[in-house]
Design a protein around this motif. Structure first.
Motif, mmCIF file in Angstrom:
data_model
loop_
_atom_site.group_PDB
_atom_site.id
_atom_site.type_symbol
_atom_site.label_atom_id
_atom_site.label_comp_id
_atom_site.label_asym_id
_atom_site.label_seq_id
_atom_site.Cartn_x
_atom_site.Cartn_y
_atom_site.Cartn_z
ATOM 1 N N TRP A 37 0.839 -1.200 0.000
ATOM 2 C CA TRP A 37 0.000 0.000 0.000
ATOM 3 C C TRP A 37 0.870 1.244 0.000
ATOM 4 N N TYR A 38 1.861 1.247 0.862
ATOM 5 C CA TYR A 38 2.715 2.417 0.979
ATOM 6 C C TYR A 38 3.409 2.726 -0.342
ATOM 7 N N ALA A 39 3.971 1.704 -0.975
ATOM 8 C CA ALA A 39 4.670 1.905 -2.248
ATOM 9 C C ALA A 39 3.725 2.481 -3.299
ATOM 10 N N THR A 40 2.478 2.039 -3.269
ATOM 11 C CA THR A 40 1.495 2.533 -4.225
ATOM 12 C C THR A 40 1.144 3.988 -3.944
ATOM 13 N N PHE A 41 1.039 4.350 -2.669
ATOM 14 C CA PHE A 41 0.770 5.750 -2.315
ATOM 15 C C PHE A 41 1.911 6.646 -2.783
ATOM 16 N N VAL A 42 3.145 6.206 -2.561
ATOM 17 C CA VAL A 42 4.307 6.999 -2.968
ATOM 18 C C VAL A 42 4.297 7.219 -4.475
ATOM 19 N N GLU A 43 3.988 6.171 -5.237
ATOM 20 C CA GLU A 43 3.939 6.307 -6.691
ATOM 21 C C GLU A 43 2.855 7.294 -7.113
ATOM 22 N N SER A 44 1.713 7.238 -6.452
ATOM 23 C CA SER A 44 0.621 8.146 -6.790
ATOM 24 C C SER A 44 0.984 9.592 -6.460
ATOM 25 N N VAL A 45 1.595 9.808 -5.288
ATOM 26 C CA VAL A 45 2.016 11.160 -4.903
ATOM 27 C C VAL A 45 3.062 11.681 -5.880
ATOM 28 N N SER A 46 3.993 10.828 -6.293
ATOM 29 C CA SER A 46 5.022 11.244 -7.255
ATOM 30 C C SER A 46 4.399 11.649 -8.585
ATOM 31 N N THR A 47 3.365 10.921 -9.003
ATOM 32 C CA THR A 47 2.674 11.254 -10.250
ATOM 33 C C THR A 47 2.002 12.611 -10.156
ATOM 34 N N VAL A 48 1.372 12.874 -9.004
ATOM 35 C CA VAL A 48 0.720 14.169 -8.798
ATOM 36 C C VAL A 48 1.759 15.285 -8.769
ATOM 37 N N THR A 49 2.886 15.044 -8.096
ATOM 38 C CA THR A 49 3.946 16.046 -8.015
ATOM 39 C C THR A 49 4.472 16.413 -9.400
ATOM 40 N N ALA A 50 4.473 15.430 -10.297
ATOM 41 C CA ALA A 50 4.957 15.652 -11.667
ATOM 42 C C ALA A 50 3.893 16.259 -12.572
ATOM 43 N N GLY A 51 2.725 16.584 -12.015
ATOM 44 C CA GLY A 51 1.682 17.254 -12.783
ATOM 45 C C GLY A 51 0.545 16.367 -13.233
ATOM 46 N N GLY A 52 0.537 15.093 -12.814
ATOM 47 C CA GLY A 52 -0.521 14.174 -13.214
ATOM 48 C C GLY A 52 -1.640 14.095 -12.191
ATOM 49 N N GLU A 53 -2.455 13.060 -12.338
ATOM 50 C CA GLU A 53 -3.567 12.820 -11.440
ATOM 51 C C GLU A 53 -3.246 11.615 -10.552
ATOM 52 N N PRO A 54 -3.906 11.483 -9.378
ATOM 53 C CA PRO A 54 -3.708 10.287 -8.560
ATOM 54 C C PRO A 54 -3.939 9.021 -9.378
ATOM 55 N N THR A 55 -3.102 8.026 -9.186
ATOM 56 C CA THR A 55 -3.165 6.819 -10.007
ATOM 57 C C THR A 55 -4.324 5.919 -9.582
ATOM 58 N N PRO A 56 -4.887 5.142 -10.523
ATOM 59 C CA PRO A 56 -5.925 4.173 -10.152
ATOM 60 C C PRO A 56 -5.444 3.187 -9.093
ATOM 61 N N ALA A 57 -4.178 2.758 -9.197
ATOM 62 C CA ALA A 57 -3.648 1.828 -8.187
ATOM 63 C C ALA A 57 -3.612 2.482 -6.811
ATOM 64 N N GLY A 58 -3.279 3.773 -6.772
ATOM 65 C CA GLY A 58 -3.282 4.490 -5.507
ATOM 66 C C GLY A 58 -4.668 4.577 -4.914
ATOM 67 N N GLU A 59 -5.658 4.793 -5.750
ATOM 68 C CA GLU A 59 -7.043 4.854 -5.267
ATOM 69 C C GLU A 59 -7.502 3.494 -4.746
#
Length: 362
Positions: free
Chosen positions: A147-169
């Motif tokens: 879960w944690y790794a997925t949250f980090v990936e989603s936050v990184s995507t948002v930081t880069a200008g994207g949207e929260p990832t489906p896996a993060g949700e």
């Protein structure tokens, strides 16, 4: 100065900025970078002027409002329930024996003679302690880590200008389900039970505790062991403080200006991003003489800003320090002749640690 330079070997560049332009506009960050110790403290201690409560705050977009992304009375309400579990007595009575036992079990599982410590030791130890604190119903340590790794990936995507990832949700939905079960069970060992917060608020803050307790603690342990193996010293509280000063696991924190303000001659506009370089502040020669040297007997090492300052000072700082000290001490006590097999220096823009730490012993 580029993001890549700040992520690899930032210290010479940070020293140059600290001396000539301690509040500097960096186009690659699209914001200001604060590198001087006194200015870093001023920003972090003034949430009315430099806030985390901004819709651009990437972690808030992934996990919702929490003590990490709120200021003022709402921040205090979210934070207050989680302070008592990490005070000195609980850390001493509950977590110290747990960390010592887990560290010993992990060392017992090492292959003979050589191991990569970050993935085989520092990371699993940090995850296991967080999992125990959260007490999530029906969830094992590998699940918490996934879960944690997925949250980090989603936050990184948002930081880069994207949207929260489906896996993060999806991971967040699974965390929500587990938190609901934990609250229903009412396990008093879980720091989530009895907070007085709504279920949504407990879920958000559970994710924050994962962020604070896993990545930074893993980095603290790995950096500390590397420093001791490179430069010598004893795994004790003084060495922990000097290690987090020299290479803070969380190297940067973000704030947003709430009004036009001048800081060290820089004219900051309302809404501007203001990033505080903990790594830069921790090597300010005005506070720490000979700042690039690892000196475990440095008398003022505790003036480091590795755990931030002001209302967002890390509530788990005492536990993180305990984990790092016990983890390093267990290694040096149990593995005679411990030494580096190879050295891979720390890197990372926000979370700084060696990508790997290969060690050998006799």
């Amino acid at each position: 100065m580029t993001i890549d330079e700040l992520s690899t070997d930032p210290h010479p560049l940070l020293a140059r900025l600290r001396a000539t332009e301690p509040v500097a506009w960096l186009p690659d960050l699209n914001g200001w970078l604060v590198t001087r110790h006194d200015l870093a403290m001023a920003v972090m201690r003034d949430p009315a002027t430099f806030t985390v409560d901004d819709p651009r705050f990437s972690t808030g977009r992934v996990i919702g409002p929490s003590m990490l992304s709120l200021d003022g009375a709402e921040h205090a309400r979210h934070r207050a329930p989680f302070v008592p579990p990490f005070r000195p007595a609980p850390v001493r009575d509950r977590y110290t024996p747990l960390v010592a036992r887990l560290a010993g079990e992990l060392v017992d599982g090492f292959p003979p003679g050589e191991v990569e410590l970050r993935s085989a030791y520092a990371g699993p130890l940090a995850v296991a302690v967080v999992a125990d604190a959260l007490g999530l119903a029906g969830v094992d340590v590998p699940t918490v880590l996934s879960w944690y790794a997925t949250f980090v990936e989603s936050v990184s995507t948002v930081t880069a200008g994207g949207e929260p990832t489906p896996a993060g949700e999806e991971a967040y939905a699974a965390l929500r389900k587990s938190v609901a079960g934990t609250l229903a069970a009412g396990d008093p060992r879980s720091v989530l039970v009895g907070s007085g917060l709504t279920e949504d608020e407990v879920v958000s803050n559970a994710a924050v505790l994962m962020f604070g307790g896993i990545d930074t603690t893993e980095g603290m342990i790995t950096n500390l062991v590397r420093h001791l193996l490179l430069h010598g010293g004893t795994p004790d509280p003084d060495a922990v403080e000097e290690s987090v000063r020299l290479e803070p696991a969380a190297a940067m924190v973000d704030r947003y200006a709430t009004r036009d303000v001048t800081l060290a001659g820089a004219r900051i506009r309302a809404g501007d991003l203001v990033s505080v370089s903990i790594a830069g502040a921790n090597r300010d020669p005005a506070v720490f003489p000979d700042p690039d040297r690892f000196d475990p007997r440095r008398p003022n090492a505790r003036q480091n800003l590795a755990f931030a300052q002001g209302p967002h000072f890390c509530i788990g700082a005492r536990l993180a320090r305990t984990e790092a000290e016990l983890a390093a001490r267990t290694l040096f006590d149990r593995l005679p002749g411990l030494r580096l097999a190879s050295d891979d220096p720390p890197r990372g823009l926000v979370f700084r640690k060696p990508p790997a730490l290969h060690v050998r012993w006799s």
